[in-house]
Motif scaffolding. Sequence first.
Motif, mmCIF file in Angstrom:
data_model
loop_
_atom_site.group_PDB
_atom_site.id
_atom_site.type_symbol
_atom_site.label_atom_id
_atom_site.label_comp_id
_atom_site.label_asym_id
_atom_site.label_seq_id
_atom_site.Cartn_x
_atom_site.Cartn_y
_atom_site.Cartn_z
ATOM 1 N N VAL A 34 6.175 20.200 4.716
ATOM 2 C CA VAL A 34 5.020 20.357 3.826
ATOM 3 C C VAL A 34 4.983 19.222 2.804
ATOM 4 C CG1 VAL A 34 3.969 21.842 2.060
ATOM 5 C CG2 VAL A 34 4.854 22.848 4.171
ATOM 6 N N LEU A 35 6.129 18.865 2.249
ATOM 7 C CA LEU A 35 6.162 17.758 1.281
ATOM 8 C C LEU A 35 5.728 16.449 1.934
ATOM 9 C CD1 LEU A 35 9.451 18.509 -0.693
ATOM 10 C CD2 LEU A 35 7.122 18.511 -1.601
ATOM 11 N N VAL A 36 6.263 16.148 3.101
ATOM 12 C CA VAL A 36 5.899 14.908 3.795
ATOM 13 C C VAL A 36 4.397 14.897 4.099
ATOM 14 C CG1 VAL A 36 6.192 13.578 5.929
ATOM 15 C CG2 VAL A 36 8.208 14.453 4.715
ATOM 16 N N ALA A 37 3.864 16.021 4.552
ATOM 17 C CA ALA A 37 2.433 16.092 4.870
ATOM 18 C C ALA A 37 1.578 15.816 3.638
ATOM 19 C CB ALA A 37 2.102 17.463 5.457
ATOM 20 N N HIS A 38 1.943 16.389 2.501
ATOM 21 C CA HIS A 38 1.180 16.144 1.269
ATOM 22 C C HIS A 38 1.326 14.697 0.804
ATOM 23 C CE1 HIS A 38 -0.504 20.078 0.076
ATOM 24 N NE2 HIS A 38 0.428 20.520 0.908
ATOM 25 N N GLY A 39 2.509 14.139 0.961
ATOM 26 C CA GLY A 39 2.706 12.727 0.621
ATOM 27 C C GLY A 39 1.888 11.814 1.517
ATOM 28 N N MET A 40 1.822 12.136 2.807
ATOM 29 C CA MET A 40 1.039 11.330 3.744
ATOM 30 C C MET A 40 -0.448 11.420 3.438
ATOM 31 S SD MET A 40 3.085 9.604 5.510
ATOM 32 C CE MET A 40 1.838 8.880 6.554
ATOM 33 N N GLN A 41 -0.925 12.569 2.999
ATOM 34 C CA GLN A 41 -2.323 12.677 2.576
ATOM 35 C C GLN A 41 -2.619 11.676 1.468
ATOM 36 O OE1 GLN A 41 -2.642 16.866 1.439
ATOM 37 N NE2 GLN A 41 -4.162 17.167 3.062
ATOM 38 N N LYS A 42 -1.711 11.594 0.516
ATOM 39 C CA LYS A 42 -1.908 10.670 -0.606
ATOM 40 C C LYS A 42 -1.821 9.216 -0.148
ATOM 41 C CE LYS A 42 -0.215 14.004 -3.984
ATOM 42 N NZ LYS A 42 -0.071 15.130 -3.048
ATOM 43 N N ILE A 43 -0.881 8.910 0.742
ATOM 44 C CA ILE A 43 -0.760 7.544 1.276
ATOM 45 C C ILE A 43 -2.055 7.153 1.995
ATOM 46 C CG2 ILE A 43 0.377 6.177 3.093
ATOM 47 C CD1 ILE A 43 2.259 6.330 0.850
ATOM 48 N N LEU A 44 -2.585 8.044 2.811
ATOM 49 C CA LEU A 44 -3.800 7.744 3.560
ATOM 50 C C LEU A 44 -5.019 7.568 2.649
ATOM 51 C CD1 LEU A 44 -3.248 10.072 6.653
ATOM 52 C CD2 LEU A 44 -2.978 7.578 6.530
ATOM 53 N N GLN A 45 -5.035 8.275 1.527
ATOM 54 C CA GLN A 45 -6.103 8.076 0.535
ATOM 55 C C GLN A 45 -5.941 6.735 -0.162
ATOM 56 O OE1 GLN A 45 -5.573 11.397 -2.110
ATOM 57 N NE2 GLN A 45 -7.120 12.625 -1.071
ATOM 58 N N GLY A 46 -4.713 6.297 -0.296
ATOM 59 C CA GLY A 46 -4.395 5.060 -0.991
ATOM 60 C C GLY A 46 -3.956 5.324 -2.416
ATOM 61 N N VAL A 47 -3.182 4.394 -2.947
ATOM 62 C CA VAL A 47 -2.659 4.534 -4.306
ATOM 63 C C VAL A 47 -3.805 4.578 -5.313
ATOM 64 C CG1 VAL A 47 -1.243 3.457 -6.100
ATOM 65 C CG2 VAL A 47 -0.442 3.460 -3.736
ATOM 66 N N SER A 48 -4.791 3.703 -5.136
ATOM 67 C CA SER A 48 -5.895 3.638 -6.105
ATOM 68 C C SER A 48 -6.658 4.957 -6.176
ATOM 69 C CB SER A 48 -6.858 2.512 -5.755
ATOM 70 O OG SER A 48 -6.213 1.276 -5.873
ATOM 71 N N ALA A 49 -7.014 5.502 -5.024
ATOM 72 C CA ALA A 49 -7.766 6.761 -5.007
ATOM 73 C C ALA A 49 -6.919 7.906 -5.554
ATOM 74 C CB ALA A 49 -8.236 7.079 -3.594
ATOM 75 N N ALA A 67 -4.410 7.629 -7.700
ATOM 76 C CA ALA A 67 -4.279 7.395 -9.136
ATOM 77 C C ALA A 67 -5.564 7.779 -9.875
ATOM 78 C CB ALA A 67 -3.924 5.939 -9.402
ATOM 79 N N GLN A 68 -6.706 7.484 -9.291
ATOM 80 C CA GLN A 68 -7.983 7.850 -9.910
ATOM 81 C C GLN A 68 -8.081 9.376 -10.030
ATOM 82 O OE1 GLN A 68 -11.428 6.440 -7.803
ATOM 83 N NE2 GLN A 68 -12.801 6.901 -9.510
ATOM 84 N N GLY A 69 -7.711 10.079 -8.976
ATOM 85 C CA GLY A 69 -7.704 11.542 -9.028
ATOM 86 C C GLY A 69 -6.738 12.066 -10.069
ATOM 87 N N PHE A 70 -5.563 11.470 -10.137
ATOM 88 C CA PHE A 70 -4.567 11.881 -11.128
ATOM 89 C C PHE A 70 -5.088 11.636 -12.540
ATOM 90 C CE2 PHE A 70 -0.245 11.669 -8.657
ATOM 91 C CZ PHE A 70 -0.704 12.625 -7.772
ATOM 92 N N GLU A 113 -1.304 5.565 -12.185
ATOM 93 C CA GLU A 113 -0.862 4.689 -11.086
ATOM 94 C C GLU A 113 0.615 4.903 -10.790
ATOM 95 O OE1 GLU A 113 -2.535 3.488 -13.800
ATOM 96 O OE2 GLU A 113 -4.490 3.118 -12.891
ATOM 97 N N ALA A 114 1.413 4.904 -11.849
ATOM 98 C CA ALA A 114 2.857 5.126 -11.666
ATOM 99 C C ALA A 114 3.107 6.531 -11.122
ATOM 100 C CB ALA A 114 3.599 4.932 -12.983
ATOM 101 N N ALA A 115 2.381 7.514 -11.646
ATOM 102 C CA ALA A 115 2.551 8.891 -11.185
ATOM 103 C C ALA A 115 2.189 9.024 -9.712
ATOM 104 C CB ALA A 115 1.706 9.838 -12.034
ATOM 105 N N ALA A 116 1.160 8.298 -9.277
ATOM 106 C CA ALA A 116 0.756 8.352 -7.865
ATOM 107 C C ALA A 116 1.862 7.806 -6.969
ATOM 108 C CB ALA A 116 -0.546 7.576 -7.655
ATOM 109 N N VAL A 117 2.409 6.654 -7.332
ATOM 110 C CA VAL A 117 3.462 6.040 -6.522
ATOM 111 C C VAL A 117 4.713 6.912 -6.510
ATOM 112 C CG1 VAL A 117 5.012 4.049 -6.347
ATOM 113 C CG2 VAL A 117 2.577 3.699 -6.818
ATOM 114 N N ILE A 118 5.094 7.419 -7.681
ATOM 115 C CA ILE A 118 6.282 8.276 -7.770
ATOM 116 C C ILE A 118 6.085 9.548 -6.950
ATOM 117 C CG2 ILE A 118 7.618 9.751 -9.342
ATOM 118 C CD1 ILE A 118 7.173 7.475 -11.459
#
Length: 146
Positions: A23-38, A40-43, A52-57
């Motif tokens: 489940v963690l990997v799947a949620h992380g992959m969703q964020k990767i596929l959206q991209g860091v910028s998108a 980070a914008q949501g965050f 931006e840092a929170a998105a990458v972390i």
Amino acid sequence: MVPVPQLIRDAVLLLARMVLGVVLVAHGMQKILQGVSATAQGFGGMGIPLPEAAAVITMAVEIGGGVLLILGLLTPIAGVLAGLVLAGAVVFAHLSNGLFAADGGWELAAGLGVGALVLAVVGPGRFSLDRLLLRRLRGPETPAGP
């Protein structure tokens, strides 16, 4: 309490690590596929500091921590980091939406976070790389003395 046989305990810990890790990997992959910028914008829209840092972390912890939990490797570290990221998700993204995940609520993030913390405290069980590496570091077991 009724004692649980060690084999069953270890099998349940393995199952918990696998489900939580996937489940963690799947949620992380969703964020990767959206991209860091998108992401980070949501965050940022949720009021998360340093989005931006929170998105990458978050991506690193969800994917890396998820894989580590699946493997049972560095389980205490992976569990605590996942628990912290998920606590942030509860506070910043889900708490104001009520309980139910279907409404964007906190139940899923809280359940995953607590599960990760339980694994950090209880350990990964025998069917893990942590256990294998610990055995190798300790060397062959010697019989107890008189």
